[in-house]
Design an enzyme around this catalytic site. Structure first.
Site, PDB file in Angstrom:
ATOM      1  N   PHE A 143       0.847  -1.196   0.000  1.00 51.97           N
ATOM      2  CA  PHE A 143       0.000   0.000   0.000  1.00 51.97           C
ATOM      3  C   PHE A 143       0.884   1.249   0.000  1.00 51.97           C
ATOM      4  O   PHE A 143       1.776   1.375   0.836  1.00 51.97           O
ATOM      5  CB  PHE A 143      -0.930   0.029   1.214  1.00 51.97           C
ATOM      6  CG  PHE A 143      -1.836   1.231   1.219  1.00 51.97           C
ATOM      7  CD1 PHE A 143      -3.009   1.243   0.483  1.00 51.97           C
ATOM      8  CD2 PHE A 143      -1.490   2.384   1.932  1.00 51.97           C
ATOM      9  CE1 PHE A 143      -3.825   2.362   0.447  1.00 51.97           C
ATOM     10  CE2 PHE A 143      -2.304   3.510   1.908  1.00 51.97           C
ATOM     11  CZ  PHE A 143      -3.484   3.490   1.172  1.00 51.97           C
ATOM     12  N   ASP A 228       9.130   2.471   1.746  1.00 55.21           N
ATOM     13  CA  ASP A 228       7.974   3.240   2.215  1.00 55.21           C
ATOM     14  C   ASP A 228       7.794   2.930   3.701  1.00 55.21           C
ATOM     15  O   ASP A 228       7.221   1.913   4.074  1.00 55.21           O
ATOM     16  CB  ASP A 228       6.733   2.835   1.407  1.00 55.21           C
ATOM     17  CG  ASP A 228       5.460   3.532   1.902  1.00 55.21           C
ATOM     18  OD1 ASP A 228       5.504   4.151   2.987  1.00 55.21           O
ATOM     19  OD2 ASP A 228       4.431   3.442   1.207  1.00 55.21           O
ATOM     20  N   LYS A 257       2.468   9.529   8.624  1.00 54.73           N
ATOM     21  CA  LYS A 257       1.731   9.110   9.820  1.00 54.73           C
ATOM     22  C   LYS A 257       2.347   9.647  11.121  1.00 54.73           C
ATOM     23  O   LYS A 257       2.175  10.819  11.412  1.00 54.73           O
ATOM     24  CB  LYS A 257       1.583   7.590   9.825  1.00 54.73           C
ATOM     25  CG  LYS A 257       0.695   7.110   8.668  1.00 54.73           C
ATOM     26  CD  LYS A 257       0.039   5.760   8.931  1.00 54.73           C
ATOM     27  CE  LYS A 257      -1.096   5.515   7.958  1.00 54.73           C
ATOM     28  NZ  LYS A 257      -0.701   4.952   6.679  1.00 54.73           N
TER      29      LYS A 257
HETATM   30  C1  PLP Z   1      -0.900   5.319   5.258  1.00 50.76           C
HETATM   31  C2  PLP Z   1       0.123   4.910   4.286  1.00 50.76           C
HETATM   32  C3  PLP Z   1       0.367   5.650   3.115  1.00 50.76           C
HETATM   33  C4  PLP Z   1      -0.480   6.849   2.719  1.00 50.76           C
HETATM   34  O1  PLP Z   1      -0.373   7.892   3.614  1.00 50.76           O
HETATM   35  P1  PLP Z   1      -1.458   9.093   3.567  1.00 50.76           P
HETATM   36  O2  PLP Z   1      -0.967  10.060   4.594  1.00 50.76           O
HETATM   37  O3  PLP Z   1      -2.782   8.481   3.881  1.00 50.76           O
HETATM   38  O4  PLP Z   1      -1.415   9.642   2.195  1.00 50.76           O
HETATM   39  C5  PLP Z   1       1.393   5.261   2.289  1.00 50.76           C
HETATM   40  N1  PLP Z   1       2.150   4.186   2.579  1.00 50.76           N
HETATM   41  C6  PLP Z   1       1.950   3.445   3.691  1.00 50.76           C
HETATM   42  C7  PLP Z   1       2.848   2.295   3.969  1.00 50.76           C
HETATM   43  C8  PLP Z   1       0.922   3.775   4.573  1.00 50.76           C
HETATM   44  O5  PLP Z   1       0.704   3.033   5.650  1.00 50.76           O
END
Ligand code: PLP
Length: 403
Positions: A143, A228, A257
């Site tokens: 994701f 990520d 986050k």
């Molecule tokens: C939450 C998340 C995102 C997206 O972050 P947003 O602030 O919602 O755009 C991207 N990568 C990972 C691994 C995430 O957990």
């Protein structure tokens, strides 16, 4: 009586239905206040929070250091313009590069934007150093966000056809299968992008040997290795960054986050040799916004000072041990994760109902899939909070079993 008690909430929910664009099914409550490990709704009911603002509120809700940093910065400078440096931006950039082992940082407001920025940097690297290569290999079930490009990078099968035509140039391979990744590399590949523990995908970690293999592959072909760490970073997994568990460094690291402790903030970090953007390539009105910078700085200092990564490690181990004990009594299987990014499985289809019962009982937990429960509490959680949580969880399982 009940009608009277709930009248404010009722009116708010009606108003929400009228004016808030529908994007998600939400329970019939309205959150009003937060403090530490707890949230309160407009009926005054309290919730022990093991969702942690979606792995965001690392210092708990409305922490004093964040309140102070924000109000101090708000009375000094709220916004200068992305066209100028500002003091908190330079200070936080120095702090963040210092602790992350990276050289340069670009600030954004959301994880998706930070990843979008990483994708652009990878393509820039392809254009400048790899004769125009632009393809990025990412993992199935990964994701990376909800912009069009990050949706393309995301490996959710049911997102493939959504909002077509999407951004081209992404290939997906199964996690922990080095041969599959090797086979997917072409002359056109400029980067491999992945989460070290897939968060939204249900808390699945990459193997050490696999990650080592990816690092070697990237070195061999000059491709960028992008981690990520939007969910795994900032102490969540028991180390400041999840890559420290593996001892393998990325070329590009994205954070989001928990980095702002609830204030919208994200970052893309890279090495000096990939400082490749030219004017006009990348930017954003709120990149390096002073309030966000002050928030990030205060959250990072507190995280380090109180060794909250260490607490995540300790409390996470305790919670895993307790969940494994419970698995003899209740239908809990496959307890997994690192630090305070944890999950377990329940019988297929039971997770939504289990989290709904917990909500009623005053506990917030998250179900990222029909058979998965994820626990991502604030990193300030104590053993007492965990014991309280387990008590409610046991009560919820009893109610679930009675169906
Ligand atoms: C939450 C998340 C995102 C997206 O972050 P947003 O602030 O919602 O755009 C991207 N990568 C990972 C691994 C995430 O957990």
């Amino acid at each position: 009586m009940i009608q009277l008690e709930n009248s404010v909430t009722h009116a708010l929910l009606e108003s929400a239905e009228k004016s808030v664009l529908f994007t998600a099914r939400r329970p019939d409550i309205v959150m009003e206040r937060g403090e530490g490990m707890y949230l309160w709704d407009t009926d005054g009911k309290s919730y022990l929070d093991f969702v942690g603002g979606w792995a965001v509120a690392n210092l708990g809700h409305s922490p004093a250091v964040l309140q102070e940093a924000l109000s101090r910065q708000a009375s000094t400078l709220v916004h200068a313009s992305p066209g100028y440096f500002n003091k908190p931006m330079i200070e936080f950039a120095g702090q963040l590069t210092g602790v992350s082992g990276m050289d340069k940082v670009f600030f954004a407001s959301s994880g998706a934007e930070a990843n979008e920025s990483a994708i652009k940097l990878a393509r820039k690297h392809g254009a400048v150093n790899l004769s125009g290569a632009y393809e990025i290999i990412a993992l199935r079930n990964g994701f990376h966000g909800r912009t069009l490009a990050t949706m393309s990078a995301t490996g959710k099968p049911h997102w493939k056809e959504l909002f077509a035509p999407k951004v081209d140039g992404f290939t997906h391979v199964p996690i922990n299968d080095l041969d599959a990744c090797f086979a997917a590399v072409t002359n056109n590949t400029c980067a491999i992008m992945l989460e070290l523990i897939q968060g939204e995908g249900g808390v699945h970690a990459v193997d050490e040997a696999y990650l080592y293999g990816l690092r070697k592959m990237c070195d061999m072909y000059g491709m960028l290795l992008i981690f990520d760490e939007v969910q795994t970073g900032m102490g969540r997994t028991g180390k400041l960054f999840a890559y420290e568990h593996y001892g393998i460094k990325p070329d590009v690291l994205t954070l989001g986050k928990g980095i702002g402790g609830g204030f919208p903030l994200a970052a893309m970090l890279t090495l000096g040799k990939y400082d490749l953007f030219e004017p006009g390539d990348q930017g954003g009105t709120y990149s390096g916004q002073p309030l966000a910078m002050a928030a990030g700085s205060a959250v990072l200092q507190e995280l380090l000072q109180r060794d909250l990564a260490g607490n995540a490690e300790r409390q996470g181990s305790y919670l895993v041990k307790k969940l494994k004990e419970l698995s003899g009594q209740y239908p809990i299987t496959n307890v997994r994760g690192k630090g305070l990014l944890l999950a377990f499985d329940v019988p297929e289809g039971a997770s939504t109902e289990l989290s709904a019962i917990c909500l009623r009982e005053g506990l917030l937990i998250n179900s990222p899939g029909p058979s998965t429960i994820r626990l991502v509490p604030p990193l300030i959680v104590t053993q007492q909070h965990i014991d309280d949580m387990l008590l409610i969880l046991r009560r919820a399982f009893v109610q679930l079993q009675s169906f």
